[in-house]
Design a protein around this motif. Structure first.
Motif, PDB file in Angstrom:
ATOM      1  N   GLU A  61       0.835  -1.203   0.000  1.00  0.00           N
ATOM      2  CA  GLU A  61       0.000   0.000   0.000  1.00  0.00           C
ATOM      3  C   GLU A  61       0.868   1.251   0.000  1.00  0.00           C
ATOM      4  N   LEU A  62       0.270   2.369  -0.398  1.00  0.00           N
ATOM      5  CA  LEU A  62       0.997   3.624  -0.438  1.00  0.00           C
ATOM      6  C   LEU A  62       0.592   4.560   0.706  1.00  0.00           C
ATOM      7  N   ARG A  63      -0.100   4.041   1.698  1.00  0.00           N
ATOM      8  CA  ARG A  63      -0.448   4.852   2.854  1.00  0.00           C
ATOM      9  C   ARG A  63       0.482   4.481   4.008  1.00  0.00           C
ATOM     10  N   SER A  64       0.470   5.297   5.037  1.00  0.00           N
ATOM     11  CA  SER A  64       1.282   4.985   6.213  1.00  0.00           C
ATOM     12  C   SER A  64       0.401   5.002   7.451  1.00  0.00           C
ATOM     13  N   VAL A  65       0.860   4.294   8.461  1.00  0.00           N
ATOM     14  CA  VAL A  65       0.172   4.202   9.741  1.00  0.00           C
ATOM     15  C   VAL A  65       1.217   4.462  10.808  1.00  0.00           C
ATOM     16  N   GLY A  66       0.897   5.350  11.734  1.00  0.00           N
ATOM     17  CA  GLY A  66       1.884   5.669  12.746  1.00  0.00           C
ATOM     18  C   GLY A  66       1.281   5.999  14.090  1.00  0.00           C
ATOM     19  N   VAL A  67       2.133   5.941  15.100  1.00  0.00           N
ATOM     20  CA  VAL A  67       1.776   6.412  16.434  1.00  0.00           C
ATOM     21  C   VAL A  67       2.458   7.763  16.606  1.00  0.00           C
ATOM     22  N   TRP A  68       1.648   8.769  16.823  1.00  0.00           N
ATOM     23  CA  TRP A  68       2.101  10.150  16.971  1.00  0.00           C
ATOM     24  C   TRP A  68       1.722  10.635  18.357  1.00  0.00           C
ATOM     25  N   ARG A  69       2.456  11.617  18.873  1.00  0.00           N
ATOM     26  CA  ARG A  69       2.196  12.143  20.213  1.00  0.00           C
ATOM     27  C   ARG A  69       2.033  13.656  20.171  1.00  0.00           C
ATOM     28  N   ALA A  70       1.085  14.130  20.966  1.00  0.00           N
ATOM     29  CA  ALA A  70       0.846  15.565  21.120  1.00  0.00           C
ATOM     30  C   ALA A  70       0.036  15.758  22.396  1.00  0.00           C
TER      31      ALA A  70
END
Length: 97
Positions: A50-59
């Protein structure tokens, strides 16, 4: 900081010059390293095929995530985001409790 699962799909506008795409992608890599160094980007994956990404981000909250984190990505104008706020699970094997 709170954690968020973020799915990102990037769609390059039709007719965009390849040098513009290359320039933005190079800048994106630099910005991702900066966000990782400040703790805003914890993990990032690309699903196989796939050309999408999945991530864990923090804010601190979702507003900061969109305005001061994801909004600073050089490819932001070409991206769509699906954001899911996360909270700890009591059975998380990675938990220190």
């Amino acid at each position: 900081m709170r954690e968020f699962l973020v799915e990102i799909t990037t769609t390059v506008p039709e007719g965009t010059a390849q040098d513009e795409v290359d320039r933005r992608r190079a800048a994106e890599a630099v910005r991702a390293r900066e966000l990782a160094a400040t703790g805003h980007l914890a993990r990032l994956w690309r699903p196989v095929g796939e050309l999408r990404s999945v991530g864990v981000w923090r804010a601190s909250d979702e507003e900061e995530l969109h305005e001061k984190v994801l909004g600073t990505l050089p490819l932001h104008a070409w991206m769509t985001f699906a954001v899911t706020p996360l909270e700890p699970h009591p059975n998380d094997p990675g938990s220190s409790v």
